[in-house]
Motif scaffolding. Structure first.
Motif, PDB file in Angstrom:
ATOM      1  N   ASP A 103      -9.821 -54.314 -43.601  1.00 32.60           N
ATOM      2  CA  ASP A 103      -9.581 -54.955 -44.882  1.00 32.60           C
ATOM      3  C   ASP A 103      -8.173 -55.552 -44.872  1.00 32.60           C
ATOM      4  N   ALA A 104      -7.795 -56.246 -45.935  1.00 34.39           N
ATOM      5  CA  ALA A 104      -6.513 -56.944 -45.953  1.00 34.39           C
ATOM      6  C   ALA A 104      -5.338 -55.986 -45.865  1.00 34.39           C
ATOM      7  N   ALA A 105      -5.464 -54.799 -46.440  1.00 32.40           N
ATOM      8  CA  ALA A 105      -4.369 -53.836 -46.452  1.00 32.40           C
ATOM      9  C   ALA A 105      -4.352 -52.941 -45.218  1.00 32.40           C
ATOM     10  N   VAL A 106      -5.309 -53.122 -44.317  1.00 29.40           N
ATOM     11  CA  VAL A 106      -5.443 -52.295 -43.110  1.00 29.40           C
ATOM     12  C   VAL A 106      -5.522 -50.820 -43.503  1.00 29.40           C
ATOM     13  N   THR A 107      -6.397 -50.526 -44.468  1.00 29.89           N
ATOM     14  CA  THR A 107      -6.640 -49.137 -44.875  1.00 29.89           C
ATOM     15  C   THR A 107      -7.953 -48.603 -44.334  1.00 29.89           C
ATOM     16  N   MET A 108      -8.843 -49.496 -43.899  1.00 32.51           N
ATOM     17  CA  MET A 108     -10.114 -49.062 -43.316  1.00 32.51           C
ATOM     18  C   MET A 108     -10.552 -50.079 -42.274  1.00 32.51           C
ATOM     19  N   ALA A 109     -11.331 -49.587 -41.312  1.00 31.96           N
ATOM     20  CA  ALA A 109     -11.828 -50.436 -40.230  1.00 31.96           C
ATOM     21  C   ALA A 109     -13.340 -50.305 -40.141  1.00 31.96           C
ATOM     22  N   ALA A 110     -13.984 -51.371 -39.715  1.00 33.96           N
ATOM     23  CA  ALA A 110     -15.422 -51.366 -39.462  1.00 33.96           C
ATOM     24  C   ALA A 110     -15.661 -51.778 -38.016  1.00 33.96           C
ATOM     25  N   PHE A 111     -16.664 -51.165 -37.392  1.00 33.85           N
ATOM     26  CA  PHE A 111     -16.988 -51.485 -36.003  1.00 33.85           C
ATOM     27  C   PHE A 111     -18.423 -51.046 -35.740  1.00 33.85           C
ATOM     28  N   SER A 112     -18.963 -51.504 -34.628  1.00 34.08           N
ATOM     29  CA  SER A 112     -20.322 -51.117 -34.254  1.00 34.08           C
ATOM     30  C   SER A 112     -20.301 -50.321 -32.959  1.00 34.08           C
ATOM     31  N   LEU A 113     -21.216 -49.387 -32.858  1.00 29.98           N
ATOM     32  CA  LEU A 113     -21.461 -48.625 -31.636  1.00 29.98           C
ATOM     33  C   LEU A 113     -22.966 -48.535 -31.447  1.00 29.98           C
ATOM     34  N   SER A 114     -23.449 -48.947 -30.285  1.00 27.88           N
ATOM     35  CA  SER A 114     -24.888 -48.910 -30.009  1.00 27.88           C
ATOM     36  C   SER A 114     -25.694 -49.585 -31.109  1.00 27.88           C
ATOM     37  N   GLY A 115     -25.140 -50.657 -31.671  1.00 33.13           N
ATOM     38  CA  GLY A 115     -25.847 -51.395 -32.700  1.00 33.13           C
ATOM     39  C   GLY A 115     -25.852 -50.717 -34.052  1.00 33.13           C
ATOM     40  N   ARG A 116     -25.067 -49.658 -34.241  1.00 35.03           N
ATOM     41  CA  ARG A 116     -24.959 -48.932 -35.507  1.00 35.03           C
ATOM     42  C   ARG A 116     -23.611 -49.237 -36.161  1.00 35.03           C
ATOM     43  N   LEU A 117     -23.569 -49.143 -37.470  1.00 36.46           N
ATOM     44  CA  LEU A 117     -22.390 -49.532 -38.244  1.00 36.46           C
ATOM     45  C   LEU A 117     -21.574 -48.301 -38.623  1.00 36.46           C
ATOM     46  N   PHE A 118     -20.277 -48.359 -38.306  1.00 37.68           N
ATOM     47  CA  PHE A 118     -19.358 -47.284 -38.641  1.00 37.68           C
ATOM     48  C   PHE A 118     -18.140 -47.848 -39.370  1.00 37.68           C
ATOM     49  N   THR A 119     -17.560 -47.007 -40.222  1.00 34.90           N
ATOM     50  CA  THR A 119     -16.257 -47.315 -40.811  1.00 34.90           C
ATOM     51  C   THR A 119     -15.348 -46.122 -40.584  1.00 34.90           C
ATOM     52  N   ALA A 120     -14.045 -46.394 -40.560  1.00 35.74           N
ATOM     53  CA  ALA A 120     -13.062 -45.334 -40.362  1.00 35.74           C
ATOM     54  C   ALA A 120     -11.878 -45.579 -41.277  1.00 35.74           C
ATOM     55  N   PRO A 121     -11.414 -44.554 -41.986  1.00 38.65           N
ATOM     56  CA  PRO A 121     -10.204 -44.714 -42.796  1.00 38.65           C
ATOM     57  C   PRO A 121      -8.977 -44.783 -41.892  1.00 38.65           C
ATOM     58  N   LEU A 122      -8.043 -45.632 -42.253  1.00 36.45           N
ATOM     59  CA  LEU A 122      -6.819 -45.778 -41.469  1.00 36.45           C
ATOM     60  C   LEU A 122      -5.610 -45.201 -42.180  1.00 36.45           C
ATOM     61  N   LEU A 123      -5.763 -44.851 -43.457  1.00 33.91           N
ATOM     62  CA  LEU A 123      -4.680 -44.239 -44.204  1.00 33.91           C
ATOM     63  C   LEU A 123      -4.465 -42.800 -43.759  1.00 33.91           C
ATOM     64  N   ALA A 124      -3.236 -42.351 -43.879  1.00 34.71           N
ATOM     65  CA  ALA A 124      -2.939 -40.956 -43.603  1.00 34.71           C
ATOM     66  C   ALA A 124      -3.459 -40.085 -44.736  1.00 34.71           C
ATOM     67  N   ALA A 125      -3.702 -38.815 -44.446  1.00 33.74           N
ATOM     68  CA  ALA A 125      -4.108 -37.880 -45.488  1.00 33.74           C
ATOM     69  C   ALA A 125      -3.033 -37.831 -46.561  1.00 33.74           C
ATOM     70  N   GLY A 126      -3.458 -37.922 -47.808  1.00 38.73           N
ATOM     71  CA  GLY A 126      -2.512 -37.924 -48.909  1.00 38.73           C
ATOM     72  C   GLY A 126      -2.104 -39.304 -49.337  1.00 38.73           C
ATOM     73  N   ASP A 127      -2.319 -40.298 -48.473  1.00 35.83           N
ATOM     74  CA  ASP A 127      -2.045 -41.680 -48.849  1.00 35.83           C
ATOM     75  C   ASP A 127      -3.225 -42.234 -49.619  1.00 35.83           C
ATOM     76  N   SER A 128      -3.010 -43.319 -50.321  1.00 36.28           N
ATOM     77  CA  SER A 128      -4.092 -44.015 -51.001  1.00 36.28           C
ATOM     78  C   SER A 128      -3.901 -45.494 -50.797  1.00 36.28           C
ATOM     79  N   ARG A 129      -4.900 -46.253 -51.175  1.00 34.36           N
ATOM     80  CA  ARG A 129      -4.813 -47.692 -50.999  1.00 34.36           C
ATOM     81  C   ARG A 129      -3.625 -48.251 -51.757  1.00 34.36           C
TER      82      ARG A 129
END
Length: 758
Positions: A103-129
């Motif tokens: 996303d624009a704030a680089v707080t989450m990422a999206a990617f594919s593995l084996s044709g499946r959709l995954f997202t991952a949070p990039l914020l540290a624990a305790g941080d928020s958008r």
């Protein structure tokens, strides 16, 4: 006792020392984190998604955002044919997370593995958008989750219930949705919480696909995307690709006759391309088709949509001598011409442009033919002069532009093979954009890369990730710099897990001949002229467009040094047609690629023989792709200079190659048949008098094996002996470890047999 590893084995198992090196950086606008990809080791193919946490500059640290092994439960990846093709176009040989989008704030990422959709949070624990009232810093390590250790593999990464086999997922700028293409031709969207998956566009004909880049865009235009989010995240611009006009070719695997041939849509020179259109697709289900003169400008080369202005399109004529930048009204689909340019040779495409500045000025690169300079233009101001040859735009703000450049024709010193990162103030510069050669009052330009070498960068807010390769060390040094009040300081380094090569390259860079051709010479380690005398020569060019080989970096010369250590003087020369010097240098090959590129190899060789121990009676040449073409061409047309050749995956008949590349340099085959005939190796087959080894992957869908088979048939028909190494299951890349290793050994054996000592 462990067996000592050889360079050919190490070179192949590390995928040319690329595995384990950090790559694909994204920097958050607030400068608090850097996302990147890297595998765990120098022989591990699977990339993990990492985050470098900079919230505490006194103790920055890395954490794993997504581990593909954990996410797939230890299972193997299964790639669709479409995903394999995408990776082939990108020359991607690794595995795991090979690409991601944020996303624009680089707080989450999206990617594919084996044709499946995954997202991952990039914020540290305790941080928020950004913008949240509840965000706070804690002393806890980022990535900590209840019940899991800090930095646990894939902590927080989740799979979303996408429909179909996923390609190229991309979050909306606000992070609320993720759009993705599918192998059945649909463009779909799903909420970040996994709800509301739906198709935005889909057609029943499998030859019509939405949200994907067509073959030509991926292979030749450096455009791998097929959809672009609006800044508000409420709609997208999406490409509609109709492959029905494109002819069909079939790639068979003769070693496995039980398998059906792979059908591909290949736009051969002179034939029809895919028809590409655009539409604005709303998340509410609305659709507005974008209108421009697609018959006059069929190539969609670039798309940009940001808050700086309306969407931008860069479209080209088929002959690529004209292109226009269009603005799009998202409400009506109407377009208007913002800028137009033409060139009697061709108009080049550049990375990172055209784009808007945040305050609505157009950023572009332009070729000044009179001054022979490639310059940066922002709005109505030319910001660089002919001392710099601008290569790419990396980042744009209202105050400045960050870009890469090499030394231009007006540079005081040549800086052979170097590329540096620069920042220029966009508020000053020459305002006479209509007379580019008058740009003798450029903007205030600052070099950000402070040491000799080959540099690139990614910037976000106050933080810049600077990646620097150099001649005196392997790999690249990745430094994280923070800029405050105009001063930059290193705050972290991103470590590389790439293996250290078992040998070190020692290239000597020089400018050869009257044309001052950039060249590198590598002699055997420990060479002594009194003891060893003159050496047989191995020319190792790419020598064609978009393929600079003489660069100020160690790794690119490692295989050349290994060949040198087998008893050769290896020469790499970047003649006219290669990038990095000037527009005239690149465009000198128009309608005469063969003659110009071969002449420059000969000139470089003969000039360097005056200063280096080159035995001109024993000269071999080896290359791959265009380099393979050039190698075969050398022994066919200049057997007086070249005495043996290894031609890997050579283009032997230009009419068999694709539209966008071939027609750019040679014109349309129906209009310029004599030009194509002059570039064909088939017509010269009877002139072969020197040893020739041809290597080709049978699964190559870029330079198909028909090139080598037709060439071999023509040689056989005229009674010319030659060797052919067909590689079963191998594409235009050779990522298979055993294949890559043995190819080096077999080439050395051939060259030794063909260039014997007197």
């Amino acid at each position: 006792m462990a067996q000592e590893i050889t360079f050919p084995r190490q070179f192949s198992r590390t995928q040319r020392f690329s595995l384990g090196a950090p790559r694909s950086f994204s920097v958050s606008p607030d400068g608090r984190r850097v996302a990147f990809l890297r595998s765990r080791g120098g022989t591990e193919r699977a990339n993990l998604l990492f985050v470098l946490d900079l919230s505490n500059e006194a103790a920055p640290f890395e954490r794993v955002a997504a581990d593909p092994v954990a996410l797939l439960g230890g299972g193997e990846e299964h790639l669709s044919a479409e995903e394999r093709a995408r990776r082939e176009r990108a020359r991607e040989g690794s595995a795991g997370v090979i690409a991601y989008a944020t996303d624009a704030a680089v707080t989450m990422a999206a990617f594919s593995l084996s044709g499946r959709l995954f997202t991952a949070p990039l914020l540290a624990a305790g941080d928020s958008r950004p913008g949240s009232q509840t965000g706070s810093q804690t002393g806890e390590k980022a990535g900590s989750q209840p019940g899991s250790p800090a930095g646990a593999p894939g902590a927080g990464a989740v799979e979303l219930p996408a429909q179909g086999t996923v390609l190229d997922p991309r979050p909306a700028p606000d992070g609320r949705h993720v759009a993705y293409a599918t192998t059945d031709g649909a463009l779909r969207v799903i909420a970040a919480d996994g709800s509301g998956d739906r198709a935005l566009a889909h057609e029943s004909d499998p030859e019509v696909v939405w949200g994907q880049a067509e073959f030509i865009a991926q292979e030749e235009m450096d455009r791998s995307r097929g959809f672009w989010w609006a800044p508000e995240g409420d709609r997208l611009l999406a490409a509609r690709v109709d492959n029905r006009p494109v002819q069909r070719w079939w790639i068979a695997d003769p070693a496995n006759p039980e398998q059906a041939p792979l059908e591909i849509a290949y736009p051969q020179a002179g034939t029809a391309n895919a028809e590409v259109g655009l539409a604005v697709l709303g998340l509410d289900g609305g659709r507005v088709d974008v209108a421009w003169d697609r018959s006059a400008f069929p190539y969609l080369a670039r798309v940009h949509w940001s808050a700086g202005g309306p969407p931008l399109l860069l479209v080209q004529t088929r002959d690529q001598r004209r292109q226009v930048v269009l603005t799009v009204d998202p409400a009506t689909g109407a377009t208007a011409v913002l800028h137009e340019e033409s060139d009697p040779d061709w108009v080049e495409l550049f990375p990172g442009v055209p784009v808007w500045t945040p305050d609505g000025r157009l950023v572009r690169l332009a070729d000044d033919r009179e001054a022979d300079a490639r310059v940066l233009v922002v709005g109505d101001r030319v910001l660089t002069d002919r001392s710099l040859h601008v290569r790419a735009v990396l980042d744009v703000t209202a105050e400045d532009v960050v870009f890469t450049a090499s030394a231009g024709e007006g540079a005081e010193t040549p800086e052979i093979g170097e590329v540096h990162v620069y920042r220029v103030d966009t508020r000053h510069g020459d305002a006479d954009v209509h007379t580019l050669s008058s740009a003798d009052r450029p903007g205030e330009v600052h070099r950000l890369s402070d040491a000799p070498g080959y540099h690139s960068a990614v910037r976000g807010g106050p933080v810049t990730v600077l990646s620097s390769a150099a001649l005196d060390r392997p790999g690249a040094l990745v430094r994280v710099l923070r800029t405050e009040e105009g001063n930059s300081a290193e705050v972290a380094r991103i470590v590389s897990h790439a293996e250290t090569p078992v040998l070190a390259a020692h290239p000597v860079l020089a400018l050869a001949g009257k044309r001052r051709i950039p060249a590198a010479v590598l002699l055997p380690t420990g060479y002594d002229r009194d003891r060893d005398g003159l050496l047989p020569v191995l020319m190792a060019p790419y020598g064609g467009p978009h393929g600079q080989q003489v660069v100020a970096a160690q790794n690119i010369f490692l295989s050349a040094q290994w060949f040198a250590d087998q008893g050769f003087a290896v020469v790499v020369a970047d003649g006219r047609g290669t990038p990095g010097r000037s527009p005239a240098w690149e465009k000198a090959i128009r309608r005469d690629m063969a003659g110009v590129t071969l002449d420059d190899q000969v000139e470089a060789l003969q000039a360097l023989a005056e200063d280096f121990p080159l035995d001109l009676d024993r000269v071999g040449i080896r290359g791959w792709s265009y380099g393979g073409y050039l190698s075969a061409l050398a022994v066919l047309r200049r057997p007086d200079v070249f005495h043996a050749a290894v031609a890997g995956a050579p283009v032997t008949d230009m009419e068999l190659y694709d539209t966008h590349y071939t027609e750019r340099y040679l014109g349309h085959p129906a209009e310029e048949p004599e030009v194509y005939a002059a570039h064909s190796l088939l017509t010269d087959a009877a002139s072969l008098r020197r040893p020739l080894q041809i290597i080709h992957g049978l699964a190559d869908d870029n330079v198909v094996v028909a090139h080598s088979l037709r060439f071999s048939s023509a040689l056989l028909a005229t009674g010319r002996p030659h060797e052919v190494l067909p590689l079963s299951g191998v594409t235009h890349m050779t990522p298979q470890e055993e294949v890559a290793e043995n190819l080096l050994l077999l080439q050395v054996d051939f060259l030794r047999r063909s260039l014997p000592r007197p």
